[in-house]
Design a protein around this motif. Structure first.
Motif, PDB file in Angstrom:
ATOM      1  N   PRO A  51      40.823  38.558  51.872  1.00 18.38           N
ATOM      2  CA  PRO A  51      39.557  38.346  52.561  1.00 18.38           C
ATOM      3  C   PRO A  51      38.487  39.308  52.069  1.00 18.38           C
ATOM      4  N   ASP A  52      37.241  38.888  52.183  1.00 23.30           N
ATOM      5  CA  ASP A  52      36.137  39.811  51.996  1.00 23.30           C
ATOM      6  C   ASP A  52      35.845  40.434  53.354  1.00 23.30           C
ATOM      7  N   VAL A  53      34.758  41.148  53.490  1.00 25.85           N
ATOM      8  CA  VAL A  53      34.367  41.714  54.789  1.00 25.85           C
ATOM      9  C   VAL A  53      32.931  41.302  55.073  1.00 25.85           C
ATOM     10  N   GLU A  54      32.760  40.501  56.111  1.00 26.23           N
ATOM     11  CA  GLU A  54      31.444  40.102  56.589  1.00 26.23           C
ATOM     12  C   GLU A  54      31.353  40.536  58.047  1.00 26.23           C
ATOM     13  N   TRP A  55      30.501  41.510  58.347  1.00 27.94           N
ATOM     14  CA  TRP A  55      30.379  42.000  59.719  1.00 27.94           C
ATOM     15  C   TRP A  55      29.689  40.956  60.579  1.00 27.94           C
ATOM     16  N   VAL A  56      30.303  40.636  61.711  1.00 28.13           N
ATOM     17  CA  VAL A  56      29.741  39.667  62.655  1.00 28.13           C
ATOM     18  C   VAL A  56      29.729  40.299  64.045  1.00 28.13           C
ATOM     19  N   ASP A  57      28.890  39.776  64.920  1.00 31.85           N
ATOM     20  CA  ASP A  57      28.753  40.336  66.262  1.00 31.85           C
ATOM     21  C   ASP A  57      29.769  39.792  67.252  1.00 31.85           C
ATOM     22  N   THR A  58      30.359  38.650  66.940  1.00 29.65           N
ATOM     23  CA  THR A  58      31.283  38.004  67.861  1.00 29.65           C
ATOM     24  C   THR A  58      32.464  37.428  67.072  1.00 29.65           C
ATOM     25  N   PRO A  59      33.636  37.382  67.658  1.00 31.98           N
ATOM     26  CA  PRO A  59      34.796  36.857  66.937  1.00 31.98           C
ATOM     27  C   PRO A  59      34.934  35.337  66.974  1.00 31.98           C
ATOM     28  N   GLU A  60      33.970  34.628  67.515  1.00 29.24           N
ATOM     29  CA  GLU A  60      34.105  33.185  67.675  1.00 29.24           C
ATOM     30  C   GLU A  60      33.841  32.372  66.407  1.00 29.24           C
ATOM     31  N   ASP A  61      32.983  32.850  65.521  1.00 29.80           N
ATOM     32  CA  ASP A  61      32.582  32.058  64.358  1.00 29.80           C
ATOM     33  C   ASP A  61      33.614  32.175  63.245  1.00 29.80           C
ATOM     34  N   LEU A  62      34.380  31.124  63.053  1.00 26.77           N
ATOM     35  CA  LEU A  62      35.411  31.116  62.016  1.00 26.77           C
ATOM     36  C   LEU A  62      35.053  30.196  60.850  1.00 26.77           C
ATOM     37  N   SER A  63      33.778  29.825  60.748  1.00 23.54           N
ATOM     38  CA  SER A  63      33.363  29.021  59.599  1.00 23.54           C
ATOM     39  C   SER A  63      33.312  29.924  58.366  1.00 23.54           C
ATOM     40  N   VAL A  64      33.656  29.368  57.218  1.00 24.37           N
ATOM     41  CA  VAL A  64      33.635  30.139  55.977  1.00 24.37           C
ATOM     42  C   VAL A  64      32.197  30.258  55.500  1.00 24.37           C
ATOM     43  N   SER A  65      31.811  31.463  55.148  1.00 29.34           N
ATOM     44  CA  SER A  65      30.455  31.711  54.671  1.00 29.34           C
ATOM     45  C   SER A  65      30.376  31.419  53.178  1.00 29.34           C
ATOM     46  N   SER A  66      29.908  30.235  52.829  1.00 25.90           N
ATOM     47  CA  SER A  66      29.785  29.835  51.423  1.00 25.90           C
ATOM     48  C   SER A  66      28.875  30.773  50.647  1.00 25.90           C
ATOM     49  N   ALA A  67      27.894  31.340  51.318  1.00 25.77           N
ATOM     50  CA  ALA A  67      26.951  32.242  50.655  1.00 25.77           C
ATOM     51  C   ALA A  67      27.644  33.482  50.105  1.00 25.77           C
ATOM     52  N   ARG A  68      28.856  33.771  50.573  1.00 28.91           N
ATOM     53  CA  ARG A  68      29.573  34.970  50.126  1.00 28.91           C
ATOM     54  C   ARG A  68      30.378  34.723  48.854  1.00 28.91           C
ATOM     55  N   LEU A  69      30.383  33.506  48.364  1.00 32.27           N
ATOM     56  CA  LEU A  69      31.168  33.157  47.185  1.00 32.27           C
ATOM     57  C   LEU A  69      30.729  33.951  45.951  1.00 32.27           C
ATOM     58  N   ALA A  70      29.438  34.114  45.736  1.00 31.82           N
ATOM     59  CA  ALA A  70      28.953  34.840  44.554  1.00 31.82           C
ATOM     60  C   ALA A  70      29.453  36.282  44.544  1.00 31.82           C
ATOM     61  N   LEU A  71      29.418  36.946  45.694  1.00 31.79           N
ATOM     62  CA  LEU A  71      29.926  38.313  45.787  1.00 31.79           C
ATOM     63  C   LEU A  71      31.431  38.342  45.530  1.00 31.79           C
ATOM     64  N   ALA A  72      32.148  37.363  46.063  1.00 29.34           N
ATOM     65  CA  ALA A  72      33.598  37.291  45.838  1.00 29.34           C
ATOM     66  C   ALA A  72      33.904  37.130  44.346  1.00 29.34           C
TER      67      ALA A  72
END
Length: 152
Positions: A51-72
């Protein structure tokens, strides 16, 4: 104690090359909140990165962040330059509660370990906090510590 929620995005890999049969974990970087975007294999031998690390405010959102693909892709290329970026696709995400946003490996302070403690005023209540990788590997030692806390 405040928990910080790190969403970990995983990316599937659809190319047949490079063909790998082992996990790859990049060396942890000081100040990073995870072990790095590593190569994992499922039971069928298919490759995933995360996994990468994307800080979020709530644990409910489990959608994959496509925008993080370039960093990955940048992180993966550090240890696997032959990766085909066109073969990577968003796959799944999970939430890892963490004790801080500074990461387990920090400059000057060493490793931030698990917290295993009896809670005063709440007989029989044991808090197990911050148990990240290698938490599963450490599970027998953690269980022994809990037994000692409960039964001396």
């Amino acid at each position: 104690m405040t928990l910080h929620f790190a969403k970990g995005n995983y990316f599937s890999y659809g190319a047949s090359r490079p063909r790998l049969s082992r996990l790859i974990y990049p060396a942890p970087r000081p100040g990073h909140a995870g072990l790095g975007t590593h190569l994992t294999l499922d039971l069928a031998g298919r490759i995933r990165f995360g996994p990468d690390v994307e800080w979020v405010d709530t644990p409910e959102d489990l959608s994959v962040s496509s925008a993080r693909l370039a960093l990955a892709i940048d992180e993966i290329r550090d240890y696997l330059p032959a990766v085909d970026p066109d073969a990577l696709a968003p796959d799944y995400a999970g939430i890892r509660p963490k004790l801080s946003r500074s990461g387990s490996v920090t400059h000057g302070t060493g490793f931030q370990d698990f917290i295993v403690r009896a809670e005063e005023g709440h007989g029989g209540w044991i808090s197990l906090l911050g148990i990240e990788s290698p938490g599963l590997t450490s599970s027998l030692a953690i269980a022994e510590r809990v037994r000692r806390l409960l039964h001396g």
